[in-house]
Design a protein around this motif. Structure first.
Motif, mmCIF file in Angstrom:
data_model
loop_
_atom_site.group_PDB
_atom_site.id
_atom_site.type_symbol
_atom_site.label_atom_id
_atom_site.label_comp_id
_atom_site.label_asym_id
_atom_site.label_seq_id
_atom_site.Cartn_x
_atom_site.Cartn_y
_atom_site.Cartn_z
ATOM 1 N N SER A 26 2.445 1.828 -3.428
ATOM 2 C CA SER A 26 1.473 2.394 -4.360
ATOM 3 C C SER A 26 1.334 3.903 -4.156
ATOM 4 C CB SER A 26 0.121 1.704 -4.177
ATOM 5 O OG SER A 26 -0.859 2.263 -5.017
ATOM 6 N N ARG A 27 1.284 4.328 -2.894
ATOM 7 C CA ARG A 27 1.120 5.755 -2.597
ATOM 8 C C ARG A 27 2.356 6.564 -2.975
ATOM 9 N NH1 ARG A 27 -2.075 5.909 3.276
ATOM 10 N NH2 ARG A 27 -3.712 4.418 2.696
ATOM 11 N N ASP A 71 3.646 -4.664 -9.368
ATOM 12 C CA ASP A 71 4.121 -4.566 -10.749
ATOM 13 C C ASP A 71 4.537 -5.928 -11.289
ATOM 14 O OD1 ASP A 71 4.374 -1.481 -11.339
ATOM 15 O OD2 ASP A 71 5.071 -1.792 -9.288
ATOM 16 N N SER A 101 4.506 5.644 -5.355
ATOM 17 C CA SER A 101 4.869 5.319 -6.747
ATOM 18 C C SER A 101 6.217 4.609 -6.838
ATOM 19 C CB SER A 101 4.883 6.596 -7.602
ATOM 20 O OG SER A 101 3.603 7.194 -7.626
ATOM 21 N N THR A 154 -2.094 -4.959 -5.212
ATOM 22 C CA THR A 154 -1.533 -4.782 -6.550
ATOM 23 C C THR A 154 -0.015 -4.820 -6.473
ATOM 24 O OG1 THR A 154 -1.475 -3.334 -8.499
ATOM 25 C CG2 THR A 154 -1.485 -2.267 -6.341
ATOM 26 N N ARG A 174 0.830 -1.207 0.000
ATOM 27 C CA ARG A 174 0.000 0.000 0.000
ATOM 28 C C ARG A 174 0.863 1.255 0.000
ATOM 29 N NH1 ARG A 174 -2.748 -4.120 2.017
ATOM 30 N NH2 ARG A 174 -5.019 -4.163 1.793
#
Length: 376
Positions: free
Chosen positions: A119-120, A165, A122, A163, A116
């Motif tokens: 994701s925040r 990559d 990047s 999620t 998480r």
């Protein structure tokens, strides 16, 4: 020298062993490790020689068990409630550490906070664990009584890592994947450098590893009856009793005992089973009661012909004798086994660091163009 942040679950030996192997592969990079309190002291001892490593405390989840040793999903979810309530606060605290470190890549081993945060911020994220096989496996490949359990557990896996990559699923076995999961790449287990230099011999002792003494209480005496020498890890350090030697957790000594045992008896944790097979050791897997993941691991071990699996209630003098009588058969099948995932992991890391560098370069070009436009 790249900067990489990693996080790991504090539940079970497999996550920690996989992370130690990963750190050896990351030699030459600066690493920030987010480590649960439950294993932090042990982790600090095991990684004392890594000069470019920083360790940060990580709030974590843990499985809950009944007094019988059976895994309780209800209790586990109840204990998880306070963790979920503090999720935002924990992310804010970790953000300071991670942002200050400035990582170019994040690697999460079945741990919910770093995915998480990555994701925040990047940060490219590599998911590296075993549990994502539950999300990518085709249930039709499993016995009917296990299929429903896979469907039941699948949503919880995505809660840990919504999620990423790239997904690498580390496993000692290959499994058929369901459609739409092509981006989940199957690889072997990660192995420590020392295992490659360790001569594998067939000694007289049986090696036993269990995470909880109460889980093994019902079958450990039966194992003692089947062998003249039994070395036990995971039940705490106790005085030697008859032919059972209870040993304290010691990573190096454990690998020595593993490489020289005639067979391993353990709960069906993926990482340890894979390590044993890579050393040519037959495995008897006794899944923890209620642990569906371990039941599936045990099923694939039995299907491979390199070991056997038994439910706790089926462990007896007869079934143990049957396992020991088949050791030559298991060793013959293991001779064709090669299950290291180290090269695949290293390749993925290098590729993702290249992608991160390319993304930074692109961002720099875009930023420069904007500056030029402002000055024009």
């Amino acid at each position: 020298m790249s900067r990489i942040v990693i996080s790991l679950s504090g539940e079970g030996r497999g996550h920690a062993a996989r992370t130690l192997s990963l750190l050896e592969m990351l030699d030459g990079h600066r690493v920030l490790a987010l480590v649960p309190d439950k294993i932090r002291q042990w982790f600090e001892r095991e990684t004392a020689s890594f000069s470019e490593l920083q360790i940060c405390r990580l709030p974590s989840l843990s499985f809950q068990y009944r007094s019988s040793g059976k895994l309780s999903y209800t209790k586990s979810w109840m204990v998880a409630a306070p963790f979920i309530a503090k999720l935002s606060n924990n992310l804010a605290k970790l953000r300071e550490w991670v942002s200050g470190f400035g990582p170019e890549l994040a690697i999460a081993d079945f741990e919910p906070l770093l995915p998480r945060l990555a994701s925040r911020l990047s940060i490219p994220l590599l998911s590296l664990d075993h549990q994502h096989f539950l999300h990518s496996i085709d249930p039709a490949a499993l016995p009917r009584q296990i299929r429903r359990k896979v469907v039941f557990l699948r949503p919880s896996v995505k809660l840990f890592c919504p999620t990423a990559d790239r997904h690498l699923v580390s496993s000692f076995y290959r499994y058929p994947q369901r459609s739409g999961t092509d981006r989940y790449q199957q690889i072997g287990v990660l192995l420590r450098k020392g295992m490659g230099r360790m001569p594998s011999q067939v000694g007289e002792h049986i090696l036993v590893y269990t995470r909880r003494s109460q889980a093994a209480a019902s079958w450990l005496p039966t194992v003692a009856n089947a062998s003249r020498s039994v070395l036990v890890y995971g039940c705490g350090e106790s005085a030697k009793s008859a032919n059972i030697d209870f040993r304290p957790i010691d990573g190096e000594q454990f690998l020595v005992d593993l490489s020289s045992c005639k067979a391993l008896i353990t709960t069906a944790g993926n990482q340890l089973v894979g390590e044993a097979l890579n050393l040519g050791k037959p495995v008897l897997a006794i899944p923890e009661k209620g642990n569906f993941e371990q039941q599936i691991n045990g099923y694939f071990l039995a299907q491979s012909g390199m070991g056997q699996t038994l439910a706790v209630e089926n462990v007896s003098n007869k079934t143990l004798r049957n396992f020991l009588e088949r050791l030559a058969e298991f060793r013959k099948n293991i001779a064709f086994y090669s299950g290291s995932g180290n090269a695949c992991v290293l390749k993925s890391i290098h590729q993702m660091l290249g992608l991160a560098t390319a993304a930074d370069a692109k961002a720099h070009i875009v930023s420069s163009q904007k500056i030029q436009q402002v000055h024009q």
